[in-house]
Structures are given as C-alpha cells and as structure tokens.
Write a protein that holds these residues in place. Sequence first.
Motif, PDB file in Angstrom:
ATOM      1  N   ASP A 266     -38.803  50.646  33.097  1.00 47.59           N
ATOM      2  CA  ASP A 266     -37.743  51.543  32.622  1.00 47.59           C
ATOM      3  C   ASP A 266     -36.693  50.772  31.843  1.00 47.59           C
ATOM      4  OD1 ASP A 266     -39.000  53.689  33.737  1.00 47.59           O
ATOM      5  OD2 ASP A 266     -37.765  53.740  35.566  1.00 47.59           O
ATOM      6  N   GLU A 267     -36.378  49.538  32.260  1.00 49.03           N
ATOM      7  CA  GLU A 267     -35.399  48.726  31.527  1.00 49.03           C
ATOM      8  C   GLU A 267     -35.925  48.383  30.135  1.00 49.03           C
ATOM      9  OE1 GLU A 267     -34.835  45.422  34.103  1.00 49.03           O
ATOM     10  OE2 GLU A 267     -33.273  46.404  35.306  1.00 49.03           O
ATOM     11  N   LEU A 282     -33.655  58.280  16.839  1.00 49.63           N
ATOM     12  CA  LEU A 282     -33.751  59.111  18.047  1.00 49.63           C
ATOM     13  C   LEU A 282     -32.435  59.814  18.287  1.00 49.63           C
ATOM     14  CD1 LEU A 282     -35.687  56.865  20.591  1.00 49.63           C
ATOM     15  CD2 LEU A 282     -36.553  58.897  19.396  1.00 49.63           C
ATOM     16  N   THR A 283     -32.539  60.932  19.019  1.00 52.50           N
ATOM     17  CA  THR A 283     -31.333  61.698  19.314  1.00 52.50           C
ATOM     18  C   THR A 283     -30.680  61.154  20.577  1.00 52.50           C
ATOM     19  OG1 THR A 283     -32.521  63.286  20.679  1.00 52.50           O
ATOM     20  CG2 THR A 283     -32.390  63.759  18.304  1.00 52.50           C
ATOM     21  N   ASN A 284     -29.472  61.609  20.811  1.00 50.39           N
ATOM     22  CA  ASN A 284     -28.706  61.192  21.991  1.00 50.39           C
ATOM     23  C   ASN A 284     -29.345  61.716  23.272  1.00 50.39           C
ATOM     24  OD1 ASN A 284     -26.593  59.983  23.388  1.00 50.39           O
ATOM     25  ND2 ASN A 284     -25.430  61.904  23.402  1.00 50.39           N
ATOM     26  N   ASN A 285     -29.968  62.872  23.221  1.00 50.61           N
ATOM     27  CA  ASN A 285     -30.597  63.449  24.428  1.00 50.61           C
ATOM     28  C   ASN A 285     -31.741  62.563  24.939  1.00 50.61           C
ATOM     29  OD1 ASN A 285     -28.894  65.643  24.380  1.00 50.61           O
ATOM     30  ND2 ASN A 285     -30.283  66.897  23.129  1.00 50.61           N
ATOM     31  N   ARG A 286     -32.513  62.039  23.982  1.00 53.67           N
ATOM     32  CA  ARG A 286     -33.627  61.163  24.391  1.00 53.67           C
ATOM     33  C   ARG A 286     -33.112  59.916  25.078  1.00 53.67           C
ATOM     34  NH1 ARG A 286     -38.168  60.046  26.696  1.00 53.67           N
ATOM     35  NH2 ARG A 286     -39.314  58.296  25.761  1.00 53.67           N
ATOM     36  N   VAL A 290     -33.779  58.630  29.117  1.00 60.18           N
ATOM     37  CA  VAL A 290     -34.290  57.294  29.513  1.00 60.18           C
ATOM     38  C   VAL A 290     -33.331  56.622  30.477  1.00 60.18           C
ATOM     39  CG1 VAL A 290     -34.890  54.994  28.643  1.00 60.18           C
ATOM     40  CG2 VAL A 290     -35.620  57.039  27.395  1.00 60.18           C
ATOM     41  N   ARG A 291     -32.039  56.774  30.207  1.00 60.70           N
ATOM     42  CA  ARG A 291     -31.047  56.174  31.106  1.00 60.70           C
ATOM     43  C   ARG A 291     -31.142  56.799  32.519  1.00 60.70           C
ATOM     44  NH1 ARG A 291     -25.709  55.827  27.164  1.00 60.70           N
ATOM     45  NH2 ARG A 291     -26.394  53.933  26.012  1.00 60.70           N
ATOM     46  N   ARG A 292     -31.307  58.134  32.587  1.00 58.03           N
ATOM     47  CA  ARG A 292     -31.436  58.795  33.887  1.00 58.03           C
ATOM     48  C   ARG A 292     -32.682  58.305  34.639  1.00 58.03           C
ATOM     49  NH1 ARG A 292     -29.347  63.325  31.176  1.00 58.03           N
ATOM     50  NH2 ARG A 292     -31.443  64.052  30.666  1.00 58.03           N
ATOM     51  N   LEU A 294     -34.074  55.359  34.369  1.00 61.39           N
ATOM     52  CA  LEU A 294     -33.806  54.006  34.882  1.00 61.39           C
ATOM     53  C   LEU A 294     -32.908  54.061  36.114  1.00 61.39           C
ATOM     54  CD1 LEU A 294     -33.906  50.946  34.670  1.00 61.39           C
ATOM     55  CD2 LEU A 294     -32.007  51.049  33.019  1.00 61.39           C
ATOM     56  N   LEU A 295     -31.940  54.985  36.080  1.00 59.49           N
ATOM     57  CA  LEU A 295     -31.037  55.103  37.236  1.00 59.49           C
ATOM     58  C   LEU A 295     -31.790  55.575  38.484  1.00 59.49           C
ATOM     59  CD1 LEU A 295     -28.159  55.022  38.364  1.00 59.49           C
ATOM     60  CD2 LEU A 295     -27.859  57.391  37.564  1.00 59.49           C
ATOM     61  N   LEU A 296     -32.690  56.519  38.284  1.00 61.02           N
ATOM     62  CA  LEU A 296     -33.463  57.016  39.430  1.00 61.02           C
ATOM     63  C   LEU A 296     -34.381  55.942  39.999  1.00 61.02           C
ATOM     64  CD1 LEU A 296     -34.406  60.610  38.191  1.00 61.02           C
ATOM     65  CD2 LEU A 296     -32.857  60.007  40.059  1.00 61.02           C
ATOM     66  N   SER A 297     -35.071  55.222  39.100  1.00 60.54           N
ATOM     67  CA  SER A 297     -35.989  54.178  39.596  1.00 60.54           C
ATOM     68  C   SER A 297     -35.217  53.048  40.283  1.00 60.54           C
ATOM     69  CB  SER A 297     -36.829  53.623  38.439  1.00 60.54           C
ATOM     70  OG  SER A 297     -35.998  53.031  37.441  1.00 60.54           O
ATOM     71  N   SER A 298     -34.023  52.695  39.770  1.00 59.14           N
ATOM     72  CA  SER A 298     -33.204  51.647  40.403  1.00 59.14           C
ATOM     73  C   SER A 298     -32.709  52.092  41.768  1.00 59.14           C
ATOM     74  CB  SER A 298     -32.023  51.292  39.496  1.00 59.14           C
ATOM     75  OG  SER A 298     -32.457  50.775  38.255  1.00 59.14           O
ATOM     76  N   SER A 299     -32.293  53.381  41.849  1.00 59.78           N
ATOM     77  CA  SER A 299     -31.824  53.904  43.144  1.00 59.78           C
ATOM     78  C   SER A 299     -32.951  53.902  44.168  1.00 59.78           C
ATOM     79  CB  SER A 299     -31.271  55.331  42.956  1.00 59.78           C
ATOM     80  OG  SER A 299     -30.164  55.321  42.079  1.00 59.78           O
ATOM     81  N   GLY A 300     -34.165  54.315  43.708  1.00 57.90           N
ATOM     82  CA  GLY A 300     -35.301  54.303  44.638  1.00 57.90           C
ATOM     83  C   GLY A 300     -35.640  52.912  45.113  1.00 57.90           C
TER      84      GLY A 300
END
Length: 420
Positions: A266-267, A282-286, A290-292, A294-300
């Motif tokens: 993810d990083e 790329l757009t801001n939504n994309r 990706v940031r979300r 990475l945050l989920l995988s780091s939290s897990g």
Amino acid sequence: MVPISRIALASIAAFCAAQMAVAADMVGLYRLSPGDTVEVAVASVPDWPRRAVVQMDGTIALPEVGVISVVGLTSAELQTRMATILPTKIFHIRLSDGGEQTVIIKPDDVTAIVADYRPVYVTGDVLTPGQQAYRPMMTVRQAVAVAGGYSLLRSRTSQAGPDPVDLRRDYESLWGEYTKAYFHGARIRAELANKDSFDTQVPQGSPLPDSIGAAIAQAEGQALKIALGDYQQEQRFLDKAEKDAAAEVAVLAKRQEVETEGVKADEQDLARVTKLYEAGNLTNNRLADVRRALLLSSSGALQTSVELMRTRHQQEDYARQREHGDNQRTIGLLTELKETDASLVELTAKLHAASQKLQPSGASAHPLPIAGETIQAQVIIVRKVGAEWRKLPVDEDAAVAPGDTVEVKFASELESSAIQ
C-alpha cells in the motif's frame, strides 16, 4: 634314687600342665603382660611347679632361679626360655632317708604355661558390670552371660515404678503415633518424587496389629492418589493453555507477516499514485482512496502486533504459573516433611524411654523395639595393641583377650541415623 611314686606324680603333673598349655595356646599369639600368672614345672623335681605373677617391669621371680624377663613372650616362647634357663641351674631334692641329691635338669623336663590371665572387664548395659576371670577362647557372649546378661535398668532395680499396664498402654499409643508419622513421611516423599505408591510395610518391631498399620498406610495411599490427581490435572490444564497460546502466537505471527507485506504494498501504491496526481494524471478522489487503504492496512497490522504481544505475554504467564505452582508445592511438601521428620525424632526418643521403663529389672533379653526397629546390642572391645589403645566394634561371637574391656550399649539403626 627318686621314688617311683614321686616320679609318677611328677609325670601326671607334667601331663596336666601340658594339657593346660595346649588350651592356653588356643588363645593364639597372646603375649605375656604384667598381671598374668605363669606356672613352671620340672618333671624331675617333685616339689615344683612354681607360680609367679608377671610384675610391672615384665619379670617373674622363681626360687632357685632368680629374676627372668618374660613380658612380650608367647606361650611357646615362654616354654623355650624356661627350657633354656632351668637346665643351667643346680637343683637339690631331699631323699626319704634325709639326704640330698643333685638333679640334672633336661630341657624336656621343663614345662612352662600361662596359668592365669589378666582379667577382663565388662561395662555398660549389663546387669552386673565389673571384673571377670579370663578363660581361653572366651567370647563376648560368654562375658555378657557371666555379667548377668543385658539390662537397661541395672541402676533402677530398687526403684518403684508406675503400673506396667499404664506403661504398656503408653508404649503402644506412642507406636500408633509413630506409625502415622512414618507413613505420612513415606507418602510425602512419594509425592515429591511424583510416584503414586510407597512402601506400605509396617515398621519393623511394631507391637500393633498388622490391620492397624495397613489401615494407616491405605489412608495415606488414598491421600497420595488424590493429591497427585489434583496436581496432574492442574498441570494438564496449564500445559494445554500454554500450547493453545503457542498455536495462537504462530497464527498471529503469520498474519503479522502477511499484513506487513500488505502495508509495504500500500505504501508503494501511494507513492506511485502521488506521483501521478502531482503530474495531473489522477484525480484527488483516487489519491484519497489509496491513502484510506494504507491507513486501514496499517491499523490492521498494528492491531495484530498488539494482539501478538498480548498472546505471547499470556503464554509466558502460563509458564510462570506452572513454575510457581511447582515451587510452592515443593516448598509446602518439604516443610511438611521436615515437621514430620522432627516428629519422628521426638517419638523415637519417647519410645526409647518407654522401652527402657518396660524392661524387667534383671533382663537378659534385648529391650523392646523402638523407633521402628528392634534394638541391637552394640559391643566395643577396648584393647591395647602395641603401645596404643584401640576401640574395636565386634559381634557377640568375637573372641575376648586378657585385659580387654567389653563395652555394651543398646542402640537402633534409626537412632544411629539421627545421631549422624
């Protein structure tokens, strides 16, 4: 000429003396010491034999012969010395008509023996300790028999004591307490060794019925099985919990490894998307998605790490619980065993005293059993060997030598172990 009757009498005396010499020689290589009495006979001189006591300087004095050193000689050496010295002396015998006749002594005419040996002394737990005349081939058993036999109460023969029935009751009651402590100690030792059984043989010498000892042993055996069952069940529970924790640690470690790889991926994805976003591709939504991710995988991954640490701590806690339980159990059993052994020592002393009180005043038999064993007579002979005195442990059939002191004492194996 010497009358035939006198010659016959002299021959008979010489023969008897020779027989006594043979008996004396059975003592072995005994060497003369001060206090022994020797007898010297001459077959051709009717008014002999002569007896003489070995003096402190090791000599004897014989009329018509003088002073002769004999200390340290064996019976055979005494015979040789006398047969050498006497033929060099001049002897006169008085005839029936009043005249005198000179007699020539031949070595074969001389007989020398040990007539009386130094006495032996018996002391300790016998009825009448003291001095005894020594006899060739005397044994300890014979010396004790002459001393009246074994007795623990020789100093109390004139004292009035309590009712023997009460003494016997106290004695058997003490045996009951001793038997309980004995089997309790055996059970604790078996439990310390994690054994489910122990020797149920009743202590030797117990006056109690076998059924009582068997019942006490059975109760302790059941207690042992229950205690071991509880301990083993607790150990199985902790073993299973520790194994389950180890399995969970392995699963969490594997998941942590996978999640770590996911975070790295993810990083890398975020870095690639960020470059594209900055390039305007790329757009801001994309980028936000990706940031979300990475945050989920780091939290897990972080949650898995925390759970792994907690499980490992729990695994170590189970191991500590088992070790602590083992230590506490061992300490408790050792403390209980120490108290039981101290109780056995105290009961041994009480049984010893009760056994002595129950002995007859002039007993020739061994005392009553104490401390789980029958008392045995311990015999020590104090003997001078060369220039030093030695104490020699012997049995009742050991030979006694002149001048020995026989010391008799009653003791049991458990009492000796307690002293050691």
